[in-house]
Design a protein around this motif. Structure first.
Motif, PDB file in Angstrom:
ATOM      1  N   THR A   1      -4.963   5.726  -1.606  1.00 57.91           N
ATOM      2  CA  THR A   1      -5.176   4.365  -1.119  1.00 57.91           C
ATOM      3  C   THR A   1      -5.843   4.313   0.253  1.00 57.91           C
ATOM      4  O   THR A   1      -6.170   3.242   0.735  1.00 57.91           O
ATOM      5  CB  THR A   1      -3.826   3.630  -1.021  1.00 57.91           C
ATOM      6  N   ASN A   2      -6.031   5.466   0.886  1.00 52.55           N
ATOM      7  CA  ASN A   2      -6.573   5.462   2.254  1.00 52.55           C
ATOM      8  C   ASN A   2      -7.953   6.087   2.350  1.00 52.55           C
ATOM      9  O   ASN A   2      -8.351   6.534   3.414  1.00 52.55           O
ATOM     10  CB  ASN A   2      -5.620   6.210   3.196  1.00 52.55           C
TER      11      ASN A   2
ATOM     12  N   MET B   1     -18.506   2.754  -0.707  1.00 56.55           N
ATOM     13  CA  MET B   1     -17.729   1.920  -1.621  1.00 56.55           C
ATOM     14  C   MET B   1     -17.855   0.453  -1.244  1.00 56.55           C
ATOM     15  O   MET B   1     -17.914  -0.432  -2.120  1.00 56.55           O
ATOM     16  CB  MET B   1     -16.254   2.361  -1.581  1.00 56.55           C
ATOM     17  N   VAL B   2     -17.893   0.184   0.057  1.00 56.96           N
ATOM     18  CA  VAL B   2     -18.037  -1.208   0.521  1.00 56.96           C
ATOM     19  C   VAL B   2     -19.398  -1.761   0.091  1.00 56.96           C
ATOM     20  O   VAL B   2     -19.506  -2.890  -0.396  1.00 56.96           O
ATOM     21  CB  VAL B   2     -17.877  -1.280   2.050  1.00 56.96           C
TER      22      VAL B   2
ATOM     23  N   THR C   1     -14.366   0.215  11.334  1.00 50.42           N
ATOM     24  CA  THR C   1     -13.327   1.220  11.078  1.00 50.42           C
ATOM     25  C   THR C   1     -13.698   2.063   9.854  1.00 50.42           C
ATOM     26  O   THR C   1     -13.543   3.294   9.858  1.00 50.42           O
ATOM     27  CB  THR C   1     -11.961   0.534  10.830  1.00 50.42           C
ATOM     28  N   VAL C   2     -14.199   1.372   8.835  1.00 52.65           N
ATOM     29  CA  VAL C   2     -14.604   2.094   7.624  1.00 52.65           C
ATOM     30  C   VAL C   2     -15.748   3.065   7.930  1.00 52.65           C
ATOM     31  O   VAL C   2     -15.758   4.207   7.463  1.00 52.65           O
ATOM     32  CB  VAL C   2     -15.004   1.101   6.512  1.00 52.65           C
TER      33      VAL C   2
ATOM     34  N   THR D   1     -12.929  -4.277  10.860  1.00 56.16           N
ATOM     35  CA  THR D   1     -12.643  -3.640   9.564  1.00 56.16           C
ATOM     36  C   THR D   1     -13.798  -2.747   9.119  1.00 56.16           C
ATOM     37  O   THR D   1     -13.606  -1.573   8.791  1.00 56.16           O
ATOM     38  CB  THR D   1     -12.398  -4.722   8.489  1.00 56.16           C
ATOM     39  N   TYR D   2     -15.003  -3.318   9.127  1.00 57.20           N
ATOM     40  CA  TYR D   2     -16.141  -2.548   8.624  1.00 57.20           C
ATOM     41  C   TYR D   2     -16.473  -1.375   9.547  1.00 57.20           C
ATOM     42  O   TYR D   2     -16.836  -0.294   9.075  1.00 57.20           O
ATOM     43  CB  TYR D   2     -17.358  -3.466   8.438  1.00 57.20           C
TER      44      TYR D   2
ATOM     45  N   VAL E   1     -11.121   4.834   1.698  1.00 59.81           N
ATOM     46  CA  VAL E   1     -12.263   3.933   1.567  1.00 59.81           C
ATOM     47  C   VAL E   1     -13.428   4.460   2.404  1.00 59.81           C
ATOM     48  O   VAL E   1     -13.241   4.922   3.529  1.00 59.81           O
ATOM     49  CB  VAL E   1     -11.889   2.496   1.996  1.00 59.81           C
TER      50      VAL E   1
ATOM     51  N   LYS F   1       0.798  -1.238   0.000  1.00 59.21           N
ATOM     52  CA  LYS F   1       0.000   0.000   0.000  1.00 59.21           C
ATOM     53  C   LYS F   1       0.832   1.290   0.000  1.00 59.21           C
ATOM     54  O   LYS F   1       0.550   2.201  -0.796  1.00 59.21           O
ATOM     55  CB  LYS F   1      -0.938  -0.048   1.214  1.00 59.21           C
TER      56      LYS F   1
ATOM     57  N   ARG G   1     -14.778 -15.622  -3.320  1.00 56.91           N
ATOM     58  CA  ARG G   1     -15.150 -14.260  -3.657  1.00 56.91           C
ATOM     59  C   ARG G   1     -15.385 -13.426  -2.401  1.00 56.91           C
ATOM     60  O   ARG G   1     -14.953 -12.284  -2.294  1.00 56.91           O
ATOM     61  CB  ARG G   1     -16.404 -14.269  -4.527  1.00 56.91           C
TER      62      ARG G   1
ATOM     63  N   TYR H   1      -5.324   3.437  -5.979  1.00 55.67           N
ATOM     64  CA  TYR H   1      -6.068   2.320  -6.577  1.00 55.67           C
ATOM     65  C   TYR H   1      -6.991   2.937  -7.612  1.00 55.67           C
ATOM     66  O   TYR H   1      -7.822   3.764  -7.251  1.00 55.67           O
ATOM     67  CB  TYR H   1      -6.917   1.597  -5.534  1.00 55.67           C
TER      68      TYR H   1
ATOM     69  N   ARG I   1     -14.329   6.050   9.783  1.00 56.80           N
ATOM     70  CA  ARG I   1     -13.612   6.943   8.860  1.00 56.80           C
ATOM     71  C   ARG I   1     -14.588   7.722   7.981  1.00 56.80           C
ATOM     72  O   ARG I   1     -14.383   8.896   7.694  1.00 56.80           O
ATOM     73  CB  ARG I   1     -12.684   6.130   7.965  1.00 56.80           C
TER      74      ARG I   1
ATOM     75  N   LYS J   1      -7.821  -1.793   2.219  1.00 61.86           N
ATOM     76  CA  LYS J   1      -8.081  -0.368   1.980  1.00 61.86           C
ATOM     77  C   LYS J   1      -8.322   0.385   3.280  1.00 61.86           C
ATOM     78  O   LYS J   1      -8.074   1.584   3.369  1.00 61.86           O
ATOM     79  CB  LYS J   1      -9.270  -0.202   1.038  1.00 61.86           C
TER      80      LYS J   1
ATOM     81  N   ASN K   1     -19.456  -2.486  -3.593  1.00 64.59           N
ATOM     82  CA  ASN K   1     -18.731  -3.713  -3.920  1.00 64.59           C
ATOM     83  C   ASN K   1     -19.571  -4.959  -3.682  1.00 64.59           C
ATOM     84  O   ASN K   1     -19.489  -5.940  -4.419  1.00 64.59           O
ATOM     85  CB  ASN K   1     -17.445  -3.820  -3.087  1.00 64.59           C
ATOM     86  N   GLN K   2     -20.368  -4.933  -2.605  1.00 58.28           N
ATOM     87  CA  GLN K   2     -21.197  -6.103  -2.305  1.00 58.28           C
ATOM     88  C   GLN K   2     -22.172  -6.395  -3.436  1.00 58.28           C
ATOM     89  O   GLN K   2     -22.480  -7.541  -3.732  1.00 58.28           O
ATOM     90  CB  GLN K   2     -21.982  -5.909  -0.994  1.00 58.28           C
TER      91      GLN K   2
ATOM     92  N   ALA L   1     -18.767  -8.432  -5.327  1.00 58.53           N
ATOM     93  CA  ALA L   1     -18.773  -9.571  -4.403  1.00 58.53           C
ATOM     94  C   ALA L   1     -20.047 -10.406  -4.551  1.00 58.53           C
ATOM     95  O   ALA L   1     -20.106 -11.545  -4.093  1.00 58.53           O
ATOM     96  CB  ALA L   1     -18.650  -9.083  -2.962  1.00 58.53           C
TER      97      ALA L   1
END
Lengths: 372, 320
Positions: free
Chosen positions: B265-266, B272-273, B100-101, B97-98, B268, A229, A359, A235, B104, A370, B276-277, B281
């Motif tokens: 790159t930072n 966006m998540v 944290t997103v 993770t989620y 997110v 990263k 996936r 990206y 942010r 990210k 993606n689903q 995904a």
């Protein structure tokens, strides 16, 4: 009940409600779509050429420049009024098929979406055995693509789509031979990755020596992507954006499609080329499909055959830089032939449809990377 | 006062006169319109249904039903016809993770909202207090809306990229290039540009309704400009401020295009998540679950803002 009567213009509650209900049902039917297709289906065609083509064709093809060529050329040759809806994401047309297609005649669809469409019975079977241009499709792509089920064929390959390592050929003396170039601190700030969970995780899987279709060490994939990263500029999430990074020479290496690399090199004059590193590179295929509910299925069938004729397939490379499913080597200039040649020693891995688990894990990893 | 209904004979006679005088089609249309008016006047419940039905119908069809469908999907294991589960919510709410997103995203949204509110309020204030070409300035404020969102973002890429428009101008005046593209600053600039009109318009509406005499009175009583602003201007326009803040905060929270195109790159964000689903995904139930949680959070913030502002849609200065 009171009525307002005035001869032919009279209104009453019942007529009003009847009218409103009729309008509502009609509107709902329109909104919900339905099986508005022709009575004929492609498998009704038993001899070539098919007779009594419909007079129009609505295709969804994301090779926009080639589609412009096809609209004129096919339209003139067969006296069919052709239109194209360019799209940027497959879910745009897939959601229409889910809702009940009554508009789309022909789609250029990527393999994994074709598989999903076949599984959900969204596609017409295609009588490839009687289509003259079927012989033009190379064995390599016929064998690699996944478009058949229980002996039936539901698509005709249109193109091969390689996910190579694109690089600045003025910056590098020779083509990088490893994905490791994207982890090389020497190029810090001049690298990019694709904002795509599958593509990026598969590159990391190849880099770490794993099977990109069924990796065995997800933690390692996540770890190397997090390590990478700080070396990246960004990206990229949009094809045009990815191409611009190379055209503006903001980056010197990163994943980009072969077609965009071709456009950057020959359309924009950027010093870029592509390669498949020794660890391997992924590739997939786009295929023509005829969705159920297509209002003009026979014209769509004729179009699918026409598009696979060598001359017309060659235009896909000339206009977009993607390698068609047809052998077009005789149609190309020496420079183009050199660009489109994939050496036999390249280790190319067909991008099979991932299992739900893989996936899902790739998506989790990419989000974690990210967010890191 | 209700008018007495005319008899059918009277109406026919009047209609006949019109036919003779004006020709058939116009009077026929008038007659039908009159019939329709009378029809609804005599049926108040039907009239209410005819007036309120379409907007409520649109809301139900295009908002409530899709939301309900999303809610149902969020409790399933598969997109269509899967088994019922709470797993999607558990996975989301227990994932560092989620979360944290989300955090942010919240911080970035707060930053964007604060910047837009500050810039937007100053702009609206200057338009109301110091400008004579108000209409022209407001037109300029909303002008960007006439261009596609994506195109505006690409314009910013050209401005902010290395050796782009901004760097060229800085070089011309002897300053070093900034190369802001793919940084958090670029994302903030992009968001500020995109959402500024949404804030300026309610700010402008509330400031227009502010009685200028109150400001003069405050000054006469010895208050300085800052105290006058804090004790008179801001409280009297708080409804407009809250409206603008909500209109900026909510879309920022769900954004995914701007950070993708301008961010590095930072950057997110939860939008966006979710995207993606659905798009890569293929985990629609999980995407739906995230969407539902975020919707609840945003609605909670909306309610909070409404209580703080005293009325979300009251953009005037008459706060109680």
């Amino acid at each position: 009940m009171r009525k307002v009567t005035d001869g032919s213009t009279s209104l009453n509650r019942r007529r009003f409600l009847q009218g409103a209900a009729t309008t509502g049902v009609a509107a709902a039917a329109g909104c919900l779509g339905g099986d508005g297709g022709s009575d004929r289906v492609p498998m009704d065609v038993t001899e070539w050429p098919p007779e009594n083509l419909e007079s129009s064709l609505n295709m969804w093809n994301w090779y926009d420049s080639w589609a412009e060529y096809a609209i004129d050329a096919f339209g003139e040759e067969f006296d069919v009024d052709v239109s194209n809806s360019g799209y940027s994401s497959a879910d745009q047309w897939y959601s229409q098929l889910q809702a009940g297609n009554d508009e789309i005649d022909n789609i250029a669809a990527t393999t994994n979406w074709v598989e999903r469409s076949i599984e959900n019975d969204f596609l017409h079977e295609i009588p490839v055995d009687i289509m003259p241009a079927w012989e033009n499709i190379t064995d390599r792509i016929k064998e690699a693509s996944s478009y058949q089920q229980d002996g039936s064929t539901y698509a005709v390959p249109e193109s091969l789509v390689l996910y190579p390592l694109t690089y600045n050929d003025e910056y590098f003396d020779s083509a990088p031979d490893s994905w490791g170039v994207l982890w090389d601190e020497e190029h810090e700030g001049n690298l990019c990755m694709w904002d795509n969970a599958t593509v990026s995780c598969q590159i990391a899987a190849l880099y770490t020596g794993q099977d990109p279709i069924q990796p065995d060490d997800y933690d390692e994939i996540e770890e190397v992507l997090i390590q990478q990263k700080p070396l990246l500029q960004t990206y990229w999430g949009d094809y045009q954006q990815g191409m611009s990074l190379f055209v503006n020479e903001d980056v010197v290496a990163g994943p980009l499609t072969m077609g965009r690399t071709y456009s950057a090199r020959f359309g924009e004059g950027a010093p870029v080329h592509y390669t498949a590193p020794q660890e391997g590179a992924m590739y997939t295929s786009d295929l023509f499909v005829i969705p159920k509910g297509a209002p003009n299925p026979i014209a769509s069938l004729q179009f699918t055959n026409w598009a696979s004729e060598t001359e017309n397939a060659a235009q896909l490379f000339e206009t977009m830089g993607y390698q068609p499913a047809v052998d077009i080597s005789d149609e190309l200039s020496e420079e183009d032939a050199e660009f489109t040649n994939w050496p036999d020693e390249w280790n190319l891995v067909f991008s099979e449809t991932l299992s739900d688990e893989v996936r899902s894990r790739y998506d989790e990893i990419w989000t974690a990377v990210k967010a890191a | 006062m209700a008018r007495s209904p005319r008899s059918d004979d009277e109406r026919s006679a009047e209609s006949g006169k019109r036919l003779a005088a004006d020709g058939g089609s116009v009077s026929d249309a008038d007659g039908r319109l009159s019939d329709l008016t009378s029809f609804f006047r005599e049926r108040p419940r039907l009239r209410t249904l005819a007036i309120a039905g379409p907007p409520y119908g649109l809301l139900v069809f295009f908002f409530a039903i899709p939301l309900l469908a999303m809610l149902v999907v969020s409790f399933q294991t598969d997109q269509i016809g899967g088994a019922w589960t709470l797993g999607n919510y558990v996975d989301f709410l227990t994932s560092e993770t989620y979360l944290t997103v989300v955090w942010r995203t919240f911080l970035l949204s707060v930053q964007v909202t604060a910047i837009v509110a500050g810039v937007g309020y100053a702009l609206a204030y200057s338009i109301v207090r110091f400008s004579r070409r108000t209409t022209l300035l407001l037109l300029l404020v909303i002008l960007p809306f006439w261009t596609s969102y994506i195109i505006r973002m690409y314009a910013w890429i050209n401005i902010l990229q290395s050796d782009g428009v901004l760097d060229s101008i800085l070089n011309l005046v002897g300053l070093p290039a900034l190369s802001l593209l793919y940084t958090e600053t670029a994302v903030l600039i992009g968001f500020t540009y995109v959402w500024l009109p949404l804030a300026v318009l309610p700010f402008y509406a509330s400031l227009t309704n502010l009685d200028a005499d109150l400001i003069e009175a405050s000054k006469d009583l010895g208050a300085g400009p800052i105290r006058t602003f804090l004790s008179v201007t801001l409280p009297m326009t708080i409804n407009g401020v809250v409206t603008g803040v909500v209109l900026v905060f909510i879309p920022t929270f769900g954004s995914f295009i701007t950070p993708r195109l301008l961010g590095g790159t930072n950057n997110v964000m939860i939008g966006m998540v979710i995207e993606n689903q659905f798009k890569s995904a293929f985990n629609w139930p999980f995407g739906a679950a995230i969407g539902m949680v975020i919707s609840v959070v945003v609605v909670a913030l909306l309610v909070l803002a409404t209580r703080l502002g005293g009325g979300l849609f009251g953009t005037g200065g008459e706060t109680s």
